[in-house]
Design an enzyme around this catalytic site. Sequence first.
Site, PDB file in Angstrom:
ATOM      1  N   GLY A  30     -12.132  -4.810   1.418  1.00 40.67           N
ATOM      2  CA  GLY A  30     -13.568  -4.518   1.429  1.00 40.67           C
ATOM      3  C   GLY A  30     -13.972  -3.541   0.331  1.00 40.67           C
ATOM      4  N   ARG A  32       0.828  -1.218   0.000  1.00 41.92           N
ATOM      5  CA  ARG A  32       0.000   0.000   0.000  1.00 41.92           C
ATOM      6  C   ARG A  32       0.862   1.268   0.000  1.00 41.92           C
ATOM      7  NH1 ARG A  32      -5.138  -1.616   3.945  1.00 41.92           N
ATOM      8  NH2 ARG A  32      -6.461  -2.294   2.221  1.00 41.92           N
ATOM      9  N   LYS A  67     -14.767 -16.532   4.731  1.00 43.83           N
ATOM     10  CA  LYS A  67     -16.188 -16.331   5.026  1.00 43.83           C
ATOM     11  C   LYS A  67     -17.033 -16.041   3.803  1.00 43.83           C
ATOM     12  CE  LYS A  67     -15.362 -13.664   8.852  1.00 43.83           C
ATOM     13  NZ  LYS A  67     -15.561 -12.302   8.968  1.00 43.83           N
ATOM     14  N   GLY A 117      -6.831  -8.887   1.053  1.00 42.32           N
ATOM     15  CA  GLY A 117      -5.597  -8.765   1.817  1.00 42.32           C
ATOM     16  C   GLY A 117      -4.734 -10.020   1.827  1.00 42.32           C
TER      17      GLY A 117
HETATM   18  C1  3PG Z   1      -8.789  -2.171   5.098  1.00 40.54           C
HETATM   19  O1  3PG Z   1      -7.649  -2.580   5.273  1.00 40.54           O
HETATM   20  O2  3PG Z   1      -9.750  -2.918   4.888  1.00 40.54           O
HETATM   21  C2  3PG Z   1      -8.995  -0.684   5.064  1.00 40.54           C
HETATM   22  O3  3PG Z   1      -7.837  -0.007   5.398  1.00 40.54           O
HETATM   23  C3  3PG Z   1     -10.159  -0.275   5.922  1.00 40.54           C
HETATM   24  O4  3PG Z   1      -9.956  -0.645   7.250  1.00 40.54           O
HETATM   25  P1  3PG Z   1     -11.225  -0.987   8.157  1.00 40.54           P
HETATM   26  O5  3PG Z   1     -11.780  -2.267   7.625  1.00 40.54           O
HETATM   27  O6  3PG Z   1     -10.692  -1.111   9.554  1.00 40.54           O
HETATM   28  O7  3PG Z   1     -12.193   0.135   8.013  1.00 40.54           O
END
Ligand code: 3PG
Length: 444
Positions: free
Chosen positions: A413, A41, A201, A390
């Site tokens: 997300g 990132r 999930k 991720g």
């Molecule tokens: C992530 O890594 O999903 C984003 O940086 C958002 O983080 P969060 O899910 O804690 O809002």
Amino acid sequence: MGNSLFKKQTIRDIELVGKTVLLRADYNVPLKDGAITNDYRIMQSLPTIQYLLKHNVRLVICSHLGRPKGPHDESVSLKPVAVRLQELLGKQVSFVHGNFTEAAKTVASLAPGQVALLENLRYNPGEEQNDVEFAKQLASLADIFVQDGFGVVHRAHASTEGVTHFLPSVSGLLLEREVDTITSVMSQPKHPLMAIVGGAKIADKIDILHRFIKIADFVAIGGAMANTFLKANGHDVAASLYDKNELSVAKDIMSEAAAEAKKRRFNFYVPQDGVVATKLDKSAPTRIVDWSTHVIAEIENYPKRPSSQASKIAEHEMILDIGPFSGAFIAGAIQLVDTVVWNGTMGVTETEGLQGPVGPFSHGTDLIMEAMLGQFRDSKHKPFSLVGGGDTVGYIEQCGLVEAFGHVSTGGGASLELMAGRKLPGVEALMDKNAKGSESNHER
Ligand code: 3PG
Ligand code: MG
């Protein structure tokens, strides 16, 4: 893939010279014992930063990291990010530890071309509450707001939505590329289109599964999520991780897929075999169970009949990866498509191997990766690949393969929500391309 589908103004559309810019990045990077374990990132934020510095702005960068438990949660300080950023940029990054007064002082002391990084925005509860006062404070630090934290634009927070009410707000280069690429793959993909959906999930992936059943030609399921589908299909998954609350959702998705397959050429594939073990450990003895086709079981026992255990998961065993038959089947399908969207690993890729990073439950993921990269058997076929999530991105980074894929998203997300067709509040809030010249696109 045609013209840009991104309808928001970017840093290319706005006068930057002489300005102070507040840049929202997503530096929510994984840390272990205070060290950054994956800086993808941060790397991906550099082109925007370099562009802004080339235009001699005073640059104030802000981000969140993790989900702090209170205002002084040192475990999620952005300090290590400031250090890494300083190394990558080859110039000083002034880190603002303290409160807003200190931030304002540091910003006032910046010369054109200099950089400051604010401490974790989420230390202030106003960030996640999208508090107006906090948003105003952030805005007061700069003349222009630039959103480039693609990973966080699905949240309506002070630094993603609130702040845009008080500053002219445009997109950075990463956000533009992410939205443009993902939107065009979803709205005008080069068919055949295949979606490979894994991870733990179903709950996180329901929306994209529905969407892919409509638009893809082939959907393959893997990861722990597949266990829920198998269970819903009546298989005994023994000690495997699965989601009790999602069994009926899994059934619905499979009937929707079956209905779609009656209308057109469409395949929804749930693994037919798996790698099982009684513990999640690199030295755990593994075995292949072939619960569906019995192909592997027959080969192993050839010329005798397969033993009944060969197609049954024993009481304490867990499915930890897709098996070789399923892997080869998915890899084979990849040879026939022009676009692959991949989110979620096929097995537990976090378990390292006895020698090196490829662990006992990574082979399924490795096989499909090879296929996506044009390295499956003698085939040189390499579809366009869009990768998100991720864990998935972490694994391909670890394998040093990021450059080999078509587009590797920095979003988890956010990329799922965009793929599902949802509007992202942090993008919506930016100034539209056709609203050029207006100071701010909306008022409160
Ligand atoms: C992530 O890594 O999903 C984003 O940086 C958002 O983080 P969060 O899910 O804690 O809002
Ligand atoms: Mg998240």
